[in-house]
Motif scaffolding. Structure first.
Motif, mmCIF file in Angstrom:
data_model
loop_
_atom_site.group_PDB
_atom_site.id
_atom_site.type_symbol
_atom_site.label_atom_id
_atom_site.label_comp_id
_atom_site.label_asym_id
_atom_site.label_seq_id
_atom_site.Cartn_x
_atom_site.Cartn_y
_atom_site.Cartn_z
ATOM 1 N N PHE A 78 35.850 -36.394 -66.744
ATOM 2 C CA PHE A 78 36.818 -35.459 -66.174
ATOM 3 C C PHE A 78 38.177 -35.789 -66.781
ATOM 4 O O PHE A 78 38.379 -36.881 -67.312
ATOM 5 N N ALA A 79 39.105 -34.870 -66.685
ATOM 6 C CA ALA A 79 40.457 -35.097 -67.209
ATOM 7 C C ALA A 79 41.153 -36.205 -66.423
ATOM 8 O O ALA A 79 40.814 -36.490 -65.274
ATOM 9 N N ASP A 80 42.147 -36.809 -67.053
ATOM 10 C CA ASP A 80 42.928 -37.856 -66.412
ATOM 11 C C ASP A 80 43.562 -37.324 -65.128
ATOM 12 O O ASP A 80 44.056 -36.190 -65.091
ATOM 13 N N HIS A 81 43.526 -38.116 -64.084
ATOM 14 C CA HIS A 81 44.085 -37.781 -62.767
ATOM 15 C C HIS A 81 43.405 -36.570 -62.135
ATOM 16 O O HIS A 81 44.006 -35.874 -61.317
ATOM 17 N N HIS A 82 42.164 -36.324 -62.522
ATOM 18 C CA HIS A 82 41.423 -35.181 -61.979
ATOM 19 C C HIS A 82 41.327 -35.285 -60.455
ATOM 20 O O HIS A 82 41.013 -36.344 -59.919
ATOM 21 N N MET A 83 41.622 -34.211 -59.791
ATOM 22 C CA MET A 83 41.488 -34.151 -58.338
ATOM 23 C C MET A 83 40.107 -33.577 -58.045
ATOM 24 O O MET A 83 39.888 -32.376 -58.163
ATOM 25 N N PHE A 84 39.189 -34.457 -57.707
ATOM 26 C CA PHE A 84 37.809 -34.048 -57.475
ATOM 27 C C PHE A 84 37.709 -33.159 -56.244
ATOM 28 O O PHE A 84 38.249 -33.480 -55.193
ATOM 29 N N SER A 85 36.996 -32.065 -56.412
ATOM 30 C CA SER A 85 36.766 -31.183 -55.263
ATOM 31 C C SER A 85 35.544 -31.669 -54.497
ATOM 32 O O SER A 85 34.723 -32.440 -55.012
ATOM 33 N N ARG A 86 35.417 -31.208 -53.281
ATOM 34 C CA ARG A 86 34.238 -31.542 -52.475
ATOM 35 C C ARG A 86 32.964 -31.077 -53.174
ATOM 36 O O ARG A 86 31.953 -31.755 -53.153
ATOM 37 N N GLU A 87 33.061 -29.905 -53.803
ATOM 38 C CA GLU A 87 31.903 -29.349 -54.490
ATOM 39 C C GLU A 87 31.480 -30.224 -55.674
ATOM 40 O O GLU A 87 30.287 -30.428 -55.908
ATOM 41 N N GLU A 88 32.446 -30.738 -56.427
ATOM 42 C CA GLU A 88 32.124 -31.605 -57.567
ATOM 43 C C GLU A 88 31.451 -32.895 -57.107
ATOM 44 O O GLU A 88 30.439 -33.323 -57.685
ATOM 45 N N ILE A 89 31.997 -33.494 -56.064
ATOM 46 C CA ILE A 89 31.413 -34.734 -55.552
ATOM 47 C C ILE A 89 30.025 -34.464 -54.983
ATOM 48 O O ILE A 89 29.086 -35.241 -55.204
ATOM 49 N N ALA A 90 29.870 -33.355 -54.278
ATOM 50 C CA ALA A 90 28.558 -33.003 -53.729
ATOM 51 C C ALA A 90 27.543 -32.791 -54.850
ATOM 52 O O ALA A 90 26.387 -33.224 -54.741
ATOM 53 N N ALA A 91 27.955 -32.145 -55.934
ATOM 54 C CA ALA A 91 27.056 -31.913 -57.067
ATOM 55 C C ALA A 91 26.681 -33.231 -57.736
ATOM 56 O O ALA A 91 25.508 -33.444 -58.085
ATOM 57 N N LEU A 92 27.658 -34.127 -57.922
ATOM 58 C CA LEU A 92 27.366 -35.438 -58.505
ATOM 59 C C LEU A 92 26.376 -36.208 -57.626
ATOM 60 O O LEU A 92 25.418 -36.801 -58.123
ATOM 61 N N LEU A 119 39.348 -41.194 -54.185
ATOM 62 C CA LEU A 119 38.347 -40.477 -53.398
ATOM 63 C C LEU A 119 38.259 -40.970 -51.961
ATOM 64 O O LEU A 119 37.845 -40.226 -51.073
ATOM 65 N N ARG A 120 38.630 -42.228 -51.729
ATOM 66 C CA ARG A 120 38.516 -42.808 -50.382
ATOM 67 C C ARG A 120 39.280 -41.959 -49.376
ATOM 68 O O ARG A 120 40.405 -41.530 -49.622
ATOM 69 N N GLY A 121 38.659 -41.723 -48.273
ATOM 70 C CA GLY A 121 39.299 -40.936 -47.224
ATOM 71 C C GLY A 121 39.079 -39.442 -47.380
ATOM 72 O O GLY A 121 39.384 -38.678 -46.477
ATOM 73 N N SER A 122 38.558 -39.017 -48.527
ATOM 74 C CA SER A 122 38.251 -37.600 -48.711
ATOM 75 C C SER A 122 36.970 -37.265 -47.964
ATOM 76 O O SER A 122 36.060 -38.084 -47.868
ATOM 77 N N GLU A 123 36.925 -36.081 -47.473
ATOM 78 C CA GLU A 123 35.763 -35.643 -46.715
ATOM 79 C C GLU A 123 34.567 -35.436 -47.646
ATOM 80 O O GLU A 123 34.696 -34.892 -48.741
ATOM 81 N N GLY A 124 33.407 -35.897 -47.226
ATOM 82 C CA GLY A 124 32.182 -35.649 -47.970
ATOM 83 C C GLY A 124 31.916 -36.581 -49.138
ATOM 84 O O GLY A 124 31.039 -36.324 -49.943
ATOM 85 N N VAL A 125 32.672 -37.668 -49.228
ATOM 86 C CA VAL A 125 32.463 -38.625 -50.321
ATOM 87 C C VAL A 125 31.386 -39.628 -49.901
ATOM 88 O O VAL A 125 31.528 -40.285 -48.876
ATOM 89 N N PRO A 126 30.322 -39.727 -50.692
ATOM 90 C CA PRO A 126 29.260 -40.683 -50.334
ATOM 91 C C PRO A 126 29.781 -42.114 -50.311
ATOM 92 O O PRO A 126 30.640 -42.492 -51.108
ATOM 93 N N ASP A 127 29.234 -42.909 -49.411
ATOM 94 C CA ASP A 127 29.642 -44.315 -49.292
ATOM 95 C C ASP A 127 29.039 -45.197 -50.375
ATOM 96 O O ASP A 127 29.472 -46.330 -50.550
ATOM 97 N N ASP A 128 28.043 -44.686 -51.074
ATOM 98 C CA ASP A 128 27.329 -45.539 -52.019
ATOM 99 C C ASP A 128 27.789 -45.393 -53.471
ATOM 100 O O ASP A 128 27.093 -45.818 -54.389
ATOM 101 N N ILE A 129 28.972 -44.816 -53.712
ATOM 102 C CA ILE A 129 29.532 -44.781 -55.059
ATOM 103 C C ILE A 129 30.001 -46.190 -55.401
ATOM 104 O O ILE A 129 30.703 -46.827 -54.619
ATOM 105 N N VAL A 130 29.624 -46.671 -56.571
ATOM 106 C CA VAL A 130 29.928 -48.043 -56.963
ATOM 107 C C VAL A 130 31.107 -48.055 -57.933
ATOM 108 O O VAL A 130 31.070 -47.374 -58.954
ATOM 109 N N PRO A 131 32.151 -48.838 -57.615
ATOM 110 C CA PRO A 131 33.250 -48.974 -58.576
ATOM 111 C C PRO A 131 32.898 -50.040 -59.617
ATOM 112 O O PRO A 131 32.281 -51.051 -59.289
#
Length: 106
Positions: A27-41, A62-74
């Motif tokens: 994604f582009a630098d500083h991309h603001m992920f939408s709920r739909e993008e995170i849901a698709a991922l 992404l932390r604190g955003s609605e619908g973000v899975p807890d199992d994303i690994v940094p």
């Protein structure tokens, strides 16, 4: 997935760190992920039995955003300089020159 200035470098770092990278999604630098993008991922990862991995920077945004899975690994990346003394000298030189310009132009 990564929304940073050079996502391909991040993907190379994953591979160099021994991670088996099955898919990449830049994604582009500083991309603001939408709920739909995170849901698709998340749906793609679940369907293919993959783990979502991203940068610490992207996960922090992404932390604190609605619908973000807890199992994303940094994936933590550390910057290490071969010659830190040279870096300190370079920074000191630039700061000194900047200070000189500032005070000599008055």
């Amino acid at each position: 997935f990564a929304g940073i200035g050079d996502p391909e470098r991040f993907f190379r770092s994953l591979r160099a760190g021994g991670i088996d990278v099955a898919r990449t999604r830049p994604f582009a630098d500083h991309h603001m992920f939408s709920r739909e993008e995170i849901a698709a991922l998340a749906a793609d990862a679940l369907r293919e039995q993959l783990t979502l991995v991203t940068t610490e920077k992207d996960l922090a945004r992404l932390r604190g955003s609605e619908g973000v899975p807890d199992d994303i690994v940094p994936f933590a990346v550390e910057l290490e300089f071969d010659e830190p003394a040279k870096l300190r000298q370079l920074i000191s030189d630039h700061l000194y020159k900047a200070r000189e310009r500032r005070f000599n132009t008055r």
